[in-house]
Design a protein around this motif. Structure first.
Motif, PDB file in Angstrom:
ATOM      1  N   THR A  39       0.884  -1.139   0.086  1.00 50.49           N
ATOM      2  CA  THR A  39      -0.031  -0.120  -0.020  1.00 50.49           C
ATOM      3  C   THR A  39       0.754   1.311  -0.011  1.00 50.49           C
ATOM      4  O   THR A  39       1.840   1.250   0.847  1.00 50.49           O
ATOM      5  N   ALA A  40       0.539   2.175  -1.069  1.00 47.91           N
ATOM      6  CA  ALA A  40       1.471   3.344  -1.193  1.00 47.91           C
ATOM      7  C   ALA A  40       0.453   4.517  -0.851  1.00 47.91           C
ATOM      8  O   ALA A  40      -0.501   4.659  -1.580  1.00 47.91           O
ATOM      9  N   ALA A  41       0.672   5.229   0.234  1.00 50.72           N
ATOM     10  CA  ALA A  41       0.030   6.439   0.223  1.00 50.72           C
ATOM     11  C   ALA A  41       0.825   7.780  -0.262  1.00 50.72           C
ATOM     12  O   ALA A  41       1.746   8.187   0.189  1.00 50.72           O
ATOM     13  N   LEU A  42       0.319   7.792  -1.505  1.00 47.09           N
ATOM     14  CA  LEU A  42       0.966   8.725  -2.319  1.00 47.09           C
ATOM     15  C   LEU A  42       0.945  10.364  -1.770  1.00 47.09           C
ATOM     16  O   LEU A  42       0.054  10.753  -1.340  1.00 47.09           O
ATOM     17  N   ALA A  43       2.020  10.821  -2.056  1.00 41.93           N
ATOM     18  CA  ALA A  43       2.088  12.351  -1.435  1.00 41.93           C
ATOM     19  C   ALA A  43       2.058  13.268  -2.867  1.00 41.93           C
ATOM     20  O   ALA A  43       2.263  12.810  -3.957  1.00 41.93           O
ATOM     21  N   PRO A  44       1.579  14.564  -2.729  1.00 41.56           N
ATOM     22  CA  PRO A  44       1.417  15.278  -3.620  1.00 41.56           C
ATOM     23  C   PRO A  44       3.090  15.399  -4.404  1.00 41.56           C
ATOM     24  O   PRO A  44       4.091  15.493  -3.734  1.00 41.56           O
ATOM     25  N   GLY A  45       3.106  15.343  -5.641  1.00 39.26           N
ATOM     26  CA  GLY A  45       4.344  15.263  -6.780  1.00 39.26           C
ATOM     27  C   GLY A  45       4.755  13.978  -6.743  1.00 39.26           C
ATOM     28  O   GLY A  45       5.650  13.741  -7.528  1.00 39.26           O
ATOM     29  N   GLU A  46       4.080  12.913  -6.260  1.00 34.76           N
ATOM     30  CA  GLU A  46       4.527  11.633  -6.485  1.00 34.76           C
ATOM     31  C   GLU A  46       3.713  10.948  -7.628  1.00 34.76           C
ATOM     32  O   GLU A  46       2.256  11.164  -7.677  1.00 34.76           O
ATOM     33  N   LEU A  47       4.413   9.991  -8.253  1.00 36.33           N
ATOM     34  CA  LEU A  47       3.543   9.442  -9.484  1.00 36.33           C
ATOM     35  C   LEU A  47       3.740   7.953  -9.132  1.00 36.33           C
ATOM     36  O   LEU A  47       4.981   7.351  -9.087  1.00 36.33           O
ATOM     37  N   LEU A  48       2.534   7.264  -9.264  1.00 38.08           N
ATOM     38  CA  LEU A  48       2.768   5.719  -8.980  1.00 38.08           C
ATOM     39  C   LEU A  48       2.587   5.132 -10.805  1.00 38.08           C
ATOM     40  O   LEU A  48       1.784   5.319 -11.302  1.00 38.08           O
ATOM     41  N   LEU A  49       3.636   4.332 -10.869  1.00 30.13           N
ATOM     42  CA  LEU A  49       3.883   3.643 -12.253  1.00 30.13           C
ATOM     43  C   LEU A  49       3.326   2.328 -11.930  1.00 30.13           C
ATOM     44  O   LEU A  49       4.067   1.699 -11.125  1.00 30.13           O
ATOM     45  N   VAL A  50       2.164   1.739 -12.504  1.00 27.24           N
ATOM     46  CA  VAL A  50       1.779   0.457 -12.567  1.00 27.24           C
ATOM     47  C   VAL A  50       1.991  -0.319 -13.774  1.00 27.24           C
ATOM     48  O   VAL A  50       1.536   0.060 -14.818  1.00 27.24           O
ATOM     49  N   ASP A  51       2.664  -1.483 -13.748  1.00 22.34           N
ATOM     50  CA  ASP A  51       2.814  -2.394 -14.792  1.00 22.34           C
ATOM     51  C   ASP A  51       1.341  -3.078 -14.963  1.00 22.34           C
ATOM     52  O   ASP A  51       1.436  -3.736 -14.167  1.00 22.34           O
ATOM     53  N   ASN A  52       0.675  -2.656 -16.016  1.00 21.95           N
ATOM     54  CA  ASN A  52      -0.617  -3.220 -15.970  1.00 21.95           C
ATOM     55  C   ASN A  52      -0.635  -4.622 -16.267  1.00 21.95           C
ATOM     56  O   ASN A  52      -1.767  -5.406 -16.346  1.00 21.95           O
ATOM     57  N   ASP A  53       0.485  -5.244 -16.825  1.00 22.31           N
ATOM     58  CA  ASP A  53       0.226  -6.753 -17.455  1.00 22.31           C
ATOM     59  C   ASP A  53       0.973  -7.426 -15.880  1.00 22.31           C
ATOM     60  O   ASP A  53       0.921  -8.700 -16.221  1.00 22.31           O
TER      61      ASP A  53
END
Ligand SMILES: [Fe+2]
Length: 384
Positions: free
Chosen positions: A296-310
């Motif tokens: 679980t990642a609680a994203l902070a402003p200015g953060e991008l979560l890249l998810v490999d959808n495969d």
């Protein structure tokens, strides 16, 4: 749905790969976005369609040219996740809470307000997102999602609290492959955080970290059940024949010839009752394993979560929305990686009639041809 996911609040788990945009790279992205925004506003006189859909030809040309000018470090930061978690957090996109105004109550207002200086102005960040996404691959939208907009807004929406959708809040958004029902689903998903004062967690689980028996893997890799379009696509998919698809399989890795585990998973839209007990049991084991390996990642402003959808599924823990302009606000972009191949059999799938808006698709020039102006409500309840 009871889940251990809701009880986890790891701010920044160590086992998700982390990268930083170097300060000069972050500044370059924002400055270029500002320049493009100014030019587009001047040439379009702020005409609404430019900001509403973001597939204006002049804007696309500016993004194409601009992305090539950005430092190589941006491309490095935006490359697909490298670890087995199938997810990467990229931090340090410079932004401030004041620049966007209040969190809008729905994706429609978010798009409408994006160019309104009186209500915040997130159009510039939309352009920054397209620049970043273009450094990773080919950003695209869905004609039936948020009016075909290339950058989606994910905000909690009154009346949708308990849905399996990105507009929800009170319910756990179950882990899922984004647009799992469609053969043109994204290879890479970017979720950028503008605001998240309550540290609402986004979950990711990788098929490459689960443990299944050989029998379970064999059952799940046999095409057995379809995945149907989610409710937000509205009615009409019934006229298409649902193709049975595998849930997990070994895909050939680009360039190396090696194989790697891949998944296509959305239990909320998979008619599991149509399968035999053996398959259902294997599917339940996969679900339990995806929960076990969830981060679980609680994203902070200015953060991008890249998810490999495969490789990874994503979801969101429940939270209580305030609807006072301070709620969690993410921007989402779907990205196609042209070098990545999907299973050959997927080429024959009908995608239930849903079509992409793909102005960056190399060599096809289909930006306008792929626009479908038929209004529907998919965007009101799409996944986050
Ligand atoms: Fe989603």
């Amino acid at each position: 749905m009871k889940s251990v996911l809701s009880e986890r609040k790891t701010l920044h788990p160590q086992d998700i790969e982390r990268r930083e945009l170097p300060p000069d790279a972050g500044r370059a992205v924002r400055e270029l976005a500002r320049e493009i925004c100014t030019t587009i506003h001047r040439s379009s006189r702020g005409a609404a369609p430019v900001t509403r859909t973001l597939d204006d030809a002049a804007l696309i040309a500016s993004i194409e040219a601009g992305a090539r000018e950005l430092p190589e470090s941006v491309r490095l930061a935006m490359r697909p996740p490298a670890g087995s978690a199938g997810a990467t957090i990229v931090s340090r996109l410079p932004l401030t809470d004041e620049e966007f105004g209040p969190t809008p109550p729905s994706w429609r207002e978010a798009a409408r307000w994006s160019a309104d200086p009186q209500r915040g102005n997130s159009f510039q960040l939309d352009i920054a997102m397209l620049l970043l996404a273009r450094c990773a691959g080919e950003p695209f939208g869905w004609s039936g999602q948020q009016d075909g907009r290339l950058v989606n807004n994910i905000v909690p929406t009154p009346g949708h609290e308990d849905e399996q959708s990105g507009a929800s809040s009170k319910t756990l958004l179950s882990p899922h492959t984004e647009d799992a029902f469609h053969p043109d689903r994204a290879n890479l998903l970017v979720l950028a955080c503008l605001r998240n004062p309550d540290l609402v967690g986004t979950t990711v689980s990788s098929v490459r970290q689960v443990e299944l028996t050989e029998d379970e893997y064999r059952l799940l890799s046999t095409p057995t059940l379809p995945i149907l379009p989610d409710v937000s696509y509205g009615k009409g998919h019934e006229r298409f024949t649902p193709p049975p698809i595998p849930t997990v399989w070994d895909a050939a890795e680009t360039g190396s010839g090696a194989t790697c585990q891949t998944l296509r998973y959305d239990p909320a839209y998979t008619p599991l009752d149509d399968a035999d007990p053996e398959f259902r049991s294997a599917y339940a084991r996969l679900t339990a394993e995806l929960e076990r390996v969830s981060h679980t990642a609680a994203l902070a402003p200015g953060e991008l979560l890249l998810v490999d959808n495969d490789v990874a599924v994503h979801g969101r823990v429940p939270f209580t929305a305030r609807y006072d302009g301070t709620d969690r606000w993410l921007k989402r972009v779907n990205i196609r990686l042209p070098e990545r191949r999907r299973r050959a059999e997927e080429a024959h799938e009908n995608g239930y009639g849903q079509r992409t808006v793909a102005p960056f698709r190399m060599g096809n020039g289909r930006a306008d041809a792929e626009r479908d102006t038929t209004p529907d409500e998919r965007g009101t309840v799409e996944h986050s």
